[in-house]
Design a protein around this motif. Sequence first.
Motif, PDB file in Angstrom:
ATOM      1  N   THR A 193       0.835  -1.188   0.000  1.00 17.53           N
ATOM      2  CA  THR A 193       0.000   0.000   0.000  1.00 17.53           C
ATOM      3  C   THR A 193       0.882   1.255   0.000  1.00 17.53           C
ATOM      4  OG1 THR A 193      -1.621   1.295   1.205  1.00 17.53           O
ATOM      5  CG2 THR A 193      -0.215  -0.137   2.518  1.00 17.53           C
ATOM      6  N   LYS A 194       0.386   2.299  -0.662  1.00 14.91           N
ATOM      7  CA  LYS A 194       1.162   3.550  -0.719  1.00 14.91           C
ATOM      8  C   LYS A 194       0.781   4.485   0.421  1.00 14.91           C
ATOM      9  CE  LYS A 194       2.082   1.900  -4.773  1.00 14.91           C
ATOM     10  NZ  LYS A 194       1.436   0.693  -5.276  1.00 14.91           N
ATOM     11  N   TRP A 195      -0.125   4.006   1.284  1.00 17.13           N
ATOM     12  CA  TRP A 195      -0.627   4.884   2.338  1.00 17.13           C
ATOM     13  C   TRP A 195      -0.047   4.492   3.683  1.00 17.13           C
ATOM     14  CZ3 TRP A 195      -3.699   8.990   1.110  1.00 17.13           C
ATOM     15  CH2 TRP A 195      -4.254   8.980  -0.175  1.00 17.13           C
ATOM     16  N   SER A 196       0.776   5.366   4.242  1.00 16.21           N
ATOM     17  CA  SER A 196       1.217   5.142   5.600  1.00 16.21           C
ATOM     18  C   SER A 196       0.133   5.709   6.511  1.00 16.21           C
ATOM     19  CB  SER A 196       2.523   5.892   5.845  1.00 16.21           C
ATOM     20  OG  SER A 196       2.281   7.277   5.764  1.00 16.21           O
ATOM     21  N   PHE A 197       0.235   5.402   7.814  1.00 12.67           N
ATOM     22  CA  PHE A 197      -0.778   5.904   8.741  1.00 12.67           C
ATOM     23  C   PHE A 197      -0.830   7.421   8.698  1.00 12.67           C
ATOM     24  CE2 PHE A 197      -2.417   7.311  12.807  1.00 12.67           C
ATOM     25  CZ  PHE A 197      -3.574   6.545  12.899  1.00 12.67           C
ATOM     26  N   TRP A 198       0.314   8.077   8.633  1.00 20.13           N
ATOM     27  CA  TRP A 198       0.341   9.546   8.670  1.00 20.13           C
ATOM     28  C   TRP A 198      -0.192  10.163   7.390  1.00 20.13           C
ATOM     29  CZ3 TRP A 198      -0.189  11.690  12.919  1.00 20.13           C
ATOM     30  CH2 TRP A 198       0.362  11.131  14.062  1.00 20.13           C
ATOM     31  N   LYS A 199       0.076   9.485   6.273  1.00 17.01           N
ATOM     32  CA  LYS A 199      -0.451   9.984   5.004  1.00 17.01           C
ATOM     33  C   LYS A 199      -1.988   9.945   5.056  1.00 17.01           C
ATOM     34  CE  LYS A 199       0.818   9.501   0.183  1.00 17.01           C
ATOM     35  NZ  LYS A 199       1.249   8.568  -0.855  1.00 17.01           N
ATOM     36  N   LEU A 200      -2.503   8.831   5.623  1.00 17.82           N
ATOM     37  CA  LEU A 200      -3.955   8.708   5.759  1.00 17.82           C
ATOM     38  C   LEU A 200      -4.509   9.762   6.707  1.00 17.82           C
ATOM     39  CD1 LEU A 200      -4.891   4.941   5.980  1.00 17.82           C
ATOM     40  CD2 LEU A 200      -5.681   6.621   4.347  1.00 17.82           C
ATOM     41  N   PHE A 201      -3.763  10.011   7.789  1.00 16.88           N
ATOM     42  CA  PHE A 201      -4.199  11.003   8.768  1.00 16.88           C
ATOM     43  C   PHE A 201      -4.306  12.375   8.107  1.00 16.88           C
ATOM     44  CE2 PHE A 201      -3.229  14.138  12.114  1.00 16.88           C
ATOM     45  CZ  PHE A 201      -4.283  13.857  12.975  1.00 16.88           C
ATOM     46  N   ARG A 202      -3.287  12.728   7.333  1.00 15.49           N
ATOM     47  CA  ARG A 202      -3.310  14.029   6.649  1.00 15.49           C
ATOM     48  C   ARG A 202      -4.474  14.107   5.662  1.00 15.49           C
ATOM     49  NH1 ARG A 202       2.325  14.152   5.822  1.00 15.49           N
ATOM     50  NH2 ARG A 202       2.008  13.759   3.617  1.00 15.49           N
ATOM     51  N   TYR A 203      -4.722  12.976   4.998  1.00 10.23           N
ATOM     52  CA  TYR A 203      -5.825  12.894   4.036  1.00 10.23           C
ATOM     53  C   TYR A 203      -7.151  13.139   4.753  1.00 10.23           C
ATOM     54  CZ  TYR A 203      -8.543  10.692   0.224  1.00 10.23           C
ATOM     55  OH  TYR A 203      -9.417  10.421  -0.788  1.00 10.23           O
ATOM     56  N   ALA A 204      -7.275  12.540   5.947  1.00  9.14           N
ATOM     57  CA  ALA A 204      -8.504  12.706   6.732  1.00  9.14           C
ATOM     58  C   ALA A 204      -8.680  14.160   7.168  1.00  9.14           C
ATOM     59  CB  ALA A 204      -8.459  11.781   7.949  1.00  9.14           C
ATOM     60  N   VAL A 205      -7.586  14.772   7.656  1.00  8.15           N
ATOM     61  CA  VAL A 205      -7.674  16.171   8.080  1.00  8.15           C
ATOM     62  C   VAL A 205      -8.067  17.041   6.898  1.00  8.15           C
ATOM     63  CG1 VAL A 205      -6.334  18.146   8.892  1.00  8.15           C
ATOM     64  CG2 VAL A 205      -6.058  15.921   9.980  1.00  8.15           C
ATOM     65  N   ASN A 206      -7.479  16.773   5.737  1.00  5.61           N
ATOM     66  CA  ASN A 206      -7.830  17.526   4.531  1.00  5.61           C
ATOM     67  C   ASN A 206      -9.302  17.374   4.205  1.00  5.61           C
ATOM     68  OD1 ASN A 206      -5.608  18.873   3.716  1.00  5.61           O
ATOM     69  ND2 ASN A 206      -4.720  17.109   2.679  1.00  5.61           N
ATOM     70  N   GLY A 207      -9.794  16.142   4.348  1.00  4.96           N
ATOM     71  CA  GLY A 207     -11.205  15.884   4.075  1.00  4.96           C
ATOM     72  C   GLY A 207     -12.089  16.749   4.950  1.00  4.96           C
ATOM     73  N   ILE A 208     -11.728  16.829   6.222  1.00  6.51           N
ATOM     74  CA  ILE A 208     -12.540  17.627   7.150  1.00  6.51           C
ATOM     75  C   ILE A 208     -12.483  19.099   6.758  1.00  6.51           C
ATOM     76  CG2 ILE A 208     -12.693  18.429   9.531  1.00  6.51           C
ATOM     77  CD1 ILE A 208     -11.827  15.613  10.370  1.00  6.51           C
ATOM     78  N   ILE A 209     -11.282  19.602   6.497  1.00  8.09           N
ATOM     79  CA  ILE A 209     -11.153  21.021   6.159  1.00  8.09           C
ATOM     80  C   ILE A 209     -11.880  21.339   4.853  1.00  8.09           C
ATOM     81  CG2 ILE A 209      -9.493  22.819   5.523  1.00  8.09           C
ATOM     82  CD1 ILE A 209      -7.599  21.613   7.517  1.00  8.09           C
ATOM     83  N   ASN A 210     -11.835  20.382   3.907  1.00  7.40           N
ATOM     84  CA  ASN A 210     -12.470  20.644   2.613  1.00  7.40           C
ATOM     85  C   ASN A 210     -13.986  20.661   2.683  1.00  7.40           C
ATOM     86  OD1 ASN A 210     -10.086  20.844   1.336  1.00  7.40           O
ATOM     87  ND2 ASN A 210     -10.053  18.763   0.574  1.00  7.40           N
ATOM     88  N   PHE A 211     -14.550  19.935   3.651  1.00 13.73           N
ATOM     89  CA  PHE A 211     -16.005  19.801   3.640  1.00 13.73           C
ATOM     90  C   PHE A 211     -16.694  20.354   4.868  1.00 13.73           C
ATOM     91  CE2 PHE A 211     -15.028  17.133   0.129  1.00 13.73           C
ATOM     92  CZ  PHE A 211     -16.092  17.384  -0.716  1.00 13.73           C
ATOM     93  N   SER A 212     -15.967  21.048   5.722  1.00 16.78           N
ATOM     94  CA  SER A 212     -16.630  21.586   6.902  1.00 16.78           C
ATOM     95  C   SER A 212     -15.988  22.893   7.337  1.00 16.78           C
ATOM     96  CB  SER A 212     -16.533  20.572   8.033  1.00 16.78           C
ATOM     97  OG  SER A 212     -16.982  21.160   9.217  1.00 16.78           O
ATOM     98  N   GLN A 213     -16.825  23.803   7.816  1.00 14.85           N
ATOM     99  CA  GLN A 213     -16.302  25.052   8.363  1.00 14.85           C
ATOM    100  C   GLN A 213     -16.350  25.026   9.886  1.00 14.85           C
ATOM    101  OE1 GLN A 213     -18.725  26.196   5.523  1.00 14.85           O
ATOM    102  NE2 GLN A 213     -16.951  25.919   4.253  1.00 14.85           N
ATOM    103  N   VAL A 214     -16.756  23.883  10.431  1.00 11.15           N
ATOM    104  CA  VAL A 214     -16.918  23.805  11.881  1.00 11.15           C
ATOM    105  C   VAL A 214     -15.619  24.110  12.647  1.00 11.15           C
ATOM    106  CG1 VAL A 214     -17.467  22.244  13.791  1.00 11.15           C
ATOM    107  CG2 VAL A 214     -18.945  22.342  11.805  1.00 11.15           C
ATOM    108  N   PRO A 215     -14.459  23.569  12.193  1.00  5.63           N
ATOM    109  CA  PRO A 215     -13.240  23.882  12.954  1.00  5.63           C
ATOM    110  C   PRO A 215     -12.997  25.387  13.103  1.00  5.63           C
ATOM    111  CG  PRO A 215     -12.801  22.104  11.439  1.00  5.63           C
ATOM    112  CD  PRO A 215     -14.189  22.590  11.131  1.00  5.63           C
TER     113      PRO A 215
END
Length: 317
Positions: free
Chosen positions: A207-229
């Motif tokens: 797999t090309k996804w390390s845990f941290w790469k996935l974590f960053r992807y998840a944070v990006n997902g949240i920032i891209n789709f929510s203004q709550v933070p």
Amino acid sequence: MEKVRLSLIVPCYNEQETLPVFYQETKKVLGEMDCDYEFIFVDDGSSDGTLSILQKFSAEDPHVFYLSFSRNFGKEAAMYAGFSNASGAYVTVMDADMQDPPSLLPQMLEILRGGEYDSVATCRSTRRGEPKIRSWAAKRFYQLINKISDADIVDGARDFRLMKREMADVIVSMGEHNRFSKGIYGWIGFRTYWLPYDNVERVAGETKWSFWKLFRYAVNGIINFSQVPLSIASWFGISMTACSFFFLLVIIVRKLLFGDPVAGWASTICVIIFIGGIQLFCLGIMGQYIAKTYMETKGRPHYIIAQSNKKDVKKIK
Ligand code: UDP
Ligand code: MG
């Protein structure tokens, strides 16, 4: 009657071991289906033999198109390039590692042809074979993002989904740079049929996804789709004002009752550091959004195609 055309978008990053298996298996399934098809392999700047394998396939098979990036742009960019260059009435994205079983394709097409749905999405019914910590983190992520955004994202959803032309066109029209496909799919809506299947492990390679790469992807997902933070700062501000008002009252009362003994140096420092920390934290969140805005306003291309065997290819988008 002319057969409908199915476009298979396959992002490939260093997949020389898995590609031959994927190609053979998928071709076998497609051969048994009553439709025309095209493969759109996207070589995402691989450093192994991926491109030469794709060139070989395309030389022998007119159904095969490849788009080769000038460097590694990531899976999201690869999928976008695929969508922008797919011509089929039905479009699907598949991983090259056989984790998206081609054997599901006939059933998926059948469901779409029924006319009741616009897309058939797949999700893993189990996360067997995945590290425990990763499953746990993924679960929390889906809970969180569904709570704070209006993109409806199903836990275990894969990018593997067959959709009608209309839906693919909408995806192409969404030209945002910080892409998060699972969110985009959920955000645009349409009638979606969910097809669960057992998790399959990759046939070869890693797999090309390390845990941290996935974590960053998840944070990006949240920032891209929510203004709550962004509103976290306001909530901290309100609650701290309320607290400080309460403590002010306590201090006044204490002063009136007991005089003013000089004490509390340590607690003062604690409060200063605590508030400083919260301020930096909130500033950091704002910084994330500003950085994203900055990247969006630059309007750089999502990908650059250096080589392709497709005549009318959109080289930059
Ligand atoms: N991939 C890609 N660019 C990247 C990373 C991955 O095109 O920078 C492709 C990869 O070749 C595969 C798919 O995306 O076809 C999924 O990658 P992988 O199997 O590593 O992810 P996992 O299934 O572990 O989530
Ligand atoms: Mg995989």
